[in-house]
Enzyme design. Structure first.
Site, PDB file in Angstrom:
ATOM      1  N   GLY A 235       0.776  -1.238   0.000  1.00  0.00           N
ATOM      2  CA  GLY A 235       0.000   0.000   0.000  1.00  0.00           C
ATOM      3  C   GLY A 235       0.811   1.295   0.000  1.00  0.00           C
ATOM      4  O   GLY A 235       0.237   2.374   0.122  1.00  0.00           O
ATOM      5  N   GLY A 236       2.125   1.193  -0.148  1.00  0.00           N
ATOM      6  CA  GLY A 236       2.955   2.403  -0.128  1.00  0.00           C
ATOM      7  C   GLY A 236       2.545   3.393  -1.210  1.00  0.00           C
ATOM      8  O   GLY A 236       2.428   4.601  -0.955  1.00  0.00           O
ATOM      9  N   LYS A 237       2.288   2.885  -2.413  1.00  0.00           N
ATOM     10  CA  LYS A 237       1.967   3.817  -3.503  1.00  0.00           C
ATOM     11  C   LYS A 237       0.539   4.338  -3.362  1.00  0.00           C
ATOM     12  O   LYS A 237       0.252   5.465  -3.755  1.00  0.00           O
ATOM     13  CB  LYS A 237       2.222   3.162  -4.855  1.00  0.00           C
ATOM     14  CG  LYS A 237       3.707   2.898  -5.044  1.00  0.00           C
ATOM     15  CD  LYS A 237       4.078   2.396  -6.394  1.00  0.00           C
ATOM     16  CE  LYS A 237       5.556   2.015  -6.417  1.00  0.00           C
ATOM     17  NZ  LYS A 237       5.905   0.887  -5.526  1.00  0.00           N
ATOM     18  N   CYS A 356      10.177  -3.151  -9.620  1.00  0.00           N
ATOM     19  CA  CYS A 356      11.389  -2.807  -8.859  1.00  0.00           C
ATOM     20  C   CYS A 356      12.510  -3.785  -9.204  1.00  0.00           C
ATOM     21  O   CYS A 356      13.245  -4.228  -8.332  1.00  0.00           O
ATOM     22  CB  CYS A 356      11.114  -2.741  -7.363  1.00  0.00           C
ATOM     23  SG  CYS A 356      10.334  -4.191  -6.693  1.00  0.00           S
TER      24      CYS A 356
HETATM   25  C1  LIG Z   1       5.332  -4.940  -6.220  1.00  0.00           C
HETATM   26  S1  LIG Z   1       4.046  -5.466  -5.235  1.00  0.00           S
HETATM   27  C2  LIG Z   1       3.050  -4.020  -5.106  1.00  0.00           C
HETATM   28  C3  LIG Z   1       3.594  -2.983  -4.166  1.00  0.00           C
HETATM   29  C4  LIG Z   1       2.594  -1.885  -3.875  1.00  0.00           C
HETATM   30  N1  LIG Z   1       2.109  -1.258  -5.077  1.00  0.00           N
HETATM   31  C5  LIG Z   1       3.147  -0.817  -2.961  1.00  0.00           C
HETATM   32  O1  LIG Z   1       3.549   0.250  -3.430  1.00  0.00           O
HETATM   33  O2  LIG Z   1       3.172  -1.041  -1.754  1.00  0.00           O
HETATM   34  C6  LIG Z   1       3.099  -6.437  -6.341  1.00  0.00           C
HETATM   35  C7  LIG Z   1       1.805  -6.970  -5.746  1.00  0.00           C
HETATM   36  O3  LIG Z   1       1.076  -7.596  -6.811  1.00  0.00           O
HETATM   37  C8  LIG Z   1       0.349  -8.658  -6.249  1.00  0.00           C
HETATM   38  N2  LIG Z   1      -0.083  -9.573  -7.346  1.00  0.00           N
HETATM   39  C9  LIG Z   1       0.452 -10.753  -7.719  1.00  0.00           C
HETATM   40  N3  LIG Z   1      -0.264 -11.292  -8.723  1.00  0.00           N
HETATM   41  C10 LIG Z   1      -1.260 -10.422  -8.998  1.00  0.00           C
HETATM   42  C11 LIG Z   1      -2.339 -10.414  -9.918  1.00  0.00           C
HETATM   43  N4  LIG Z   1      -2.544 -11.430 -10.773  1.00  0.00           N
HETATM   44  N5  LIG Z   1      -3.183  -9.368  -9.908  1.00  0.00           N
HETATM   45  C12 LIG Z   1      -2.996  -8.335  -9.059  1.00  0.00           C
HETATM   46  N6  LIG Z   1      -1.999  -8.291  -8.162  1.00  0.00           N
HETATM   47  C13 LIG Z   1      -1.140  -9.314  -8.130  1.00  0.00           C
HETATM   48  C14 LIG Z   1       1.318  -9.281  -5.273  1.00  0.00           C
HETATM   49  O4  LIG Z   1       0.638 -10.079  -4.331  1.00  0.00           O
HETATM   50  C15 LIG Z   1       1.988  -8.041  -4.684  1.00  0.00           C
HETATM   51  O5  LIG Z   1       1.337  -7.654  -3.511  1.00  0.00           O
END
Ligand SMILES: C[S@@+](CC[C@H](N)C(=O)[O-])C[C@H]1O[C@@H](n2cnc3c(N)ncnc32)[C@H](O)[C@@H]1O
Length: 450
Positions: A235-237, A356
């Protein structure tokens, strides 16, 4: 705040029954008595060995893709003690004085603090309210339409103060200050103490890799827009988006149940109660939004699951091997998520794709693949808007390695445009470097043509 079920897969943030204005502790105390748990964690992280299998793979791939830049990036990634931390202030916290404390410690602001739109030079005008109304396929429940535009009582801050009233204006008003993202950074790897979760109290700031704000800046959310954060946990973004503007709706989607709990906790820790009607949590596979919510959003952020170079380097041996096996499947998933986002955004709306990782297969190549089969998608140049103004703080790279000198789809390249312009339009890669340890982060902005 806690989550109440809306449909089988979405939740709306509901006010916590134990929500009360906070008595904040002194920021000075925070600085002079760093959180012991955070310090222990830091010490452990510094001592943790890197995973050799992951490092070998990175060496092989990134030395080809980044050339000389990889050696210095590698040195940063292998030295967690050198990592810098950004401090994003929470505009919903009533605590004041953090900025002064940060400045006295040698922190300075990452972004110029303007009294206009949140950040860097701004682009297209805000979408009008009428265009944001809930339509077919909207996530807004039927009853919500009658509340549109929301009554001002929805927008009352928890505690009255002129600044907070202005922050929560639902429409931009000429001459009034608009919310602005405030992030402090330090030239050295000085880590401001993290704050523990306290029931009923909003956190004052969020510690983060400052490069993770760039996709949010690229999204340029305006007050009153409908925004989808497709891959939202932790949830940071989402928190950063709400520092920049007050959208009509922010749908935070996360299919993984444990990570969704983490997301809910983040939102609860940072967001004002006045946002409860505007922020919802959804639990869908992001690939389904293109169908279920076609043309619904003004802006979509796809902060995609990816190789996550920093954390993968510190996986235990077996976990590292397992991740490397799964890595091959990531570009296909990423392309599906990006296509879904491009369908979920309205014509004229914008999608930002970010990861990232330094891996070009998950970055430039994914964007190129999707552009090749979405004629309505148009990449936008972030170089002048973000790359140039922020090059003092971040090391950017715009080149698509391996044959990028000639774009894959020549039709995307305008006549007479230098190939560098096309490369800038595919995206920006932030490469960690000594003294500018931010990243890895890739971001690309794509507009759906009208
Ligand atoms: C890089 S992290 C997101 C970080 C978040 N945006 C932040 O800023 O805190 C990617 C996220 O995508 C989720 N994810 C994985 N497969 C997915 C899918 N098919 N659809 C949506 N989200 C998915 C993961 O569980 C993970 O929490």
């Amino acid at each position: 705040m806690f989550l109440t079920p809306r449909t089988s897969s979405t939740w709306r943030l509901a006010p916590s029954p134990r929500w009360w204005p906070v008595n904040c502790h002194s920021g000075h105390a925070l600085v002079s008595q760093p959180n012991g748990a955070a310090r222990d964690q830091e010490t452990k992280r510094k001592a943790r060995p890197s995973c050799q299998a992951v490092l070998d793979r990175f060496d092989e791939q990134y030395s080809q893709e980044l050339g000389d830049l990889w050696e210095s990036a590698r040195a940063v990634l292998l030295d967690p003690g050198s990592w810098q931390y950004g401090v994003m202030l929470n505009r919903f916290s009533i605590v004041t004085g953090i900025s002064q404390i940060l400045q006295s410690q040698g922190f300075s602001t990452l972004l110029p603090q303007t009294r206009g739109p949140a950040v860097l030079p701004s682009g297209p005008a805000a979408v009008s309210r009428s265009k944001c109304r809930a339509g077919k396929g909207s996530l807004l429940p039927p009853g919500h339409i009658s509340k549109w535009p929301p009554n001002d009582s929805y927008l009352q801050p928890d505690i009255k103060s002129p600044a907070r009233d202005q922050d929560l204006e639902s429409e931009p008003s000429p001459g009034l200050s608009r919310p602005s993202l405030q992030c402090y950074i330090h030239p050295r790897p000085l880590r401001f103490p993290s704050q523990a979760h306290r029931l009923g109290q909003l956190k004052q700031y969020f510690l983060l890799n400052a490069a993770s704000l760039l996709p949010v800046l690229a999204l340029k959310v305006q007050d009153g827009e409908k925004v989808l954060d497709l891959c939202s946990a932790p949830g940071g973004k989402a928190v950063a988006i709400l520092q920049c503007a007050t959208p009509a709706l922010l749908c935070c989607n996360e299919p993984d149940p444990q990570r969704r709990d983490w997301l809910a906790k983040t939102l609860e820790s940072f967001l004002s109660q006045s946002l409860t009607s505007r922020v919802i949590v959804s639990a869908q596979d992001g690939r389904s939004f293109g169908q279920s919510e076609a043309g619904t959003y003004d802006k979509v952020l796809v902060d995609s699951p990816c190789s996550n170079d920093r954390s993968w380097l510190y996986c235990g041996g077996q976990q590292g091997e397992q991740r490397l096996k799964e890595r091959a499947g990531l570009p296909a998933l990423q392309a599906q998520l990006l296509r879904s986002a491009l369908s979920a955004v309205r014509p004229g709306g914008v999608v930002v794709y970010s990861t990232c990782t330094l891996s070009s297969f998950e970055n430039f190549a994914v964007v190129e693949t999707v552009l090749n089969d979405c004629p309505e998608a148009e990449p936008e140049d972030l170089w002048e808007e973000i790359g140039i103004p922020l090059s003092e703080h971040f090391t950017f790279r715009t080149t698509h390695p391996g044959g990028s000198q000639t774009p894959h789809n020549a039709s995307l390249q305008p006549h007479n445009a230098p190939s560098s312009s096309y490369r800038h339009r595919l995206g920006l890669l932030v490469v960690p470097q000594p003294g500018k340890t931010w990243g890895p982060m890739f971001l690309s902005r794509i507009r759906r043509r009208k």
